[in-house]
Design a protein around this motif. Sequence first.
Motif, PDB file in Angstrom:
ATOM      1  N   GLY A  78       0.616  -0.759  -0.064  1.00 25.27           N
ATOM      2  CA  GLY A  78      -0.350  -0.240  -0.255  1.00 25.27           C
ATOM      3  C   GLY A  78       1.046   1.176   0.014  1.00 25.27           C
ATOM      4  N   LEU A  79       1.950   1.437   0.902  1.00 22.68           N
ATOM      5  CA  LEU A  79       3.155   2.856   0.765  1.00 22.68           C
ATOM      6  C   LEU A  79       3.234   2.527  -0.491  1.00 22.68           C
ATOM      7  CD1 LEU A  79       4.251   2.130   4.343  1.00 22.68           C
ATOM      8  CD2 LEU A  79       2.370   3.901   3.888  1.00 22.68           C
ATOM      9  N   LYS A  80       3.438   1.552  -1.261  1.00 22.23           N
ATOM     10  CA  LYS A  80       4.158   1.827  -2.228  1.00 22.23           C
ATOM     11  C   LYS A  80       3.333   1.960  -3.403  1.00 22.23           C
ATOM     12  CE  LYS A  80       6.207  -2.149  -2.792  1.00 22.23           C
ATOM     13  NZ  LYS A  80       7.717  -3.722  -2.389  1.00 22.23           N
ATOM     14  N   GLY A  83       3.341   5.872  -3.503  1.00 24.23           N
ATOM     15  CA  GLY A  83       4.716   6.218  -3.669  1.00 24.23           C
ATOM     16  C   GLY A  83       5.770   6.394  -2.413  1.00 24.23           C
ATOM     17  N   PHE A  84       5.068   5.944  -1.488  1.00 23.91           N
ATOM     18  CA  PHE A  84       5.892   6.257  -0.584  1.00 23.91           C
ATOM     19  C   PHE A  84       7.365   5.456  -0.274  1.00 23.91           C
ATOM     20  CE2 PHE A  84       1.994   7.807   1.527  1.00 23.91           C
ATOM     21  CZ  PHE A  84       2.344   9.126   1.592  1.00 23.91           C
ATOM     22  N   ASP A  85       8.727   5.589  -0.299  1.00 26.70           N
ATOM     23  CA  ASP A  85       9.795   5.401  -0.408  1.00 26.70           C
ATOM     24  C   ASP A  85       9.817   4.139   1.026  1.00 26.70           C
ATOM     25  OD1 ASP A  85      10.543   6.277  -2.376  1.00 26.70           O
ATOM     26  OD2 ASP A  85      11.865   7.590  -1.421  1.00 26.70           O
ATOM     27  N   ALA A  89      11.451   0.291   1.871  1.00 26.37           N
ATOM     28  CA  ALA A  89      12.172  -0.289   3.207  1.00 26.37           C
ATOM     29  C   ALA A  89      10.834  -1.883   4.257  1.00 26.37           C
ATOM     30  CB  ALA A  89      12.079   0.420   3.942  1.00 26.37           C
ATOM     31  N   LEU A  90      10.077  -0.909   4.596  1.00 27.59           N
ATOM     32  CA  LEU A  90       8.993  -2.245   4.838  1.00 27.59           C
ATOM     33  C   LEU A  90       9.237  -3.742   4.396  1.00 27.59           C
ATOM     34  CD1 LEU A  90       7.304  -2.778   7.004  1.00 27.59           C
ATOM     35  CD2 LEU A  90       5.373  -1.659   6.274  1.00 27.59           C
ATOM     36  N   ASP A  91       9.319  -3.074   3.188  1.00 26.41           N
ATOM     37  CA  ASP A  91       8.817  -4.709   2.148  1.00 26.41           C
ATOM     38  C   ASP A  91      10.565  -5.408   2.420  1.00 26.41           C
ATOM     39  OD1 ASP A  91       8.190  -6.301   0.365  1.00 26.41           O
ATOM     40  OD2 ASP A  91       8.586  -5.915  -1.037  1.00 26.41           O
ATOM     41  N   HIS A  92      11.813  -5.005   2.503  1.00 29.48           N
ATOM     42  CA  HIS A  92      12.924  -5.269   2.894  1.00 29.48           C
ATOM     43  C   HIS A  92      12.877  -6.377   4.777  1.00 29.48           C
ATOM     44  CE1 HIS A  92      16.871  -5.564   3.067  1.00 29.48           C
ATOM     45  NE2 HIS A  92      17.227  -4.996   4.003  1.00 29.48           N
ATOM     46  N   VAL A  93      12.056  -5.082   5.272  1.00 34.07           N
ATOM     47  CA  VAL A  93      11.849  -5.643   6.740  1.00 34.07           C
ATOM     48  C   VAL A  93      11.105  -6.827   6.518  1.00 34.07           C
ATOM     49  CG1 VAL A  93      11.200  -5.220   8.815  1.00 34.07           C
ATOM     50  CG2 VAL A  93      12.618  -3.469   7.487  1.00 34.07           C
TER      51      VAL A  93
END
Length: 149
Positions: A78-80, A83-85, A89-93
């Motif tokens: 949802g954040l991606k 358009g939020f970077d 990062a959350l996906d990486h976590v």
Amino acid sequence: MAWDEWEQLKAKAAQNQSARMQLNHVTPDNGGGESTRGDLTVHQEDLSAIGSAAHELRQDFSRFSDHARMSSIKAAGGLKTEGFDIGAALDHVAERWVDQVQSLLDACAHISNHLRYTENQHAADESYIAGTLSSISQLDQGFDERKGS
């Protein structure tokens, strides 16, 4: 170095020699009347309880961690999309979370399996020892019968 000085050093070394530490010796009494030598004691109930707790932790953590992972992936998506970077990062976590969860699950399974193996091995050892002692008892009884006791 003078001869007298040498003699003094030798005498001092001889005096100190009686108070030196011995590393090849354990004192038989630690002052409290208890032996300094310990024995490992294992109770089947303890092994079983720890193994069961590890198995239960593995089951519960597997289920609950999956909820956290799925929520994180959904939030990251949802954040991606917005358009939020921070979405990347959350996906990486969330990806790292999977690796850490798997390490913990493997450790719990290892503990559970090892304790189950240990419990079974101890039971087999007990059975073997009981059988051996029983055989010795029967031999003794046979000798006693032969002697006419």
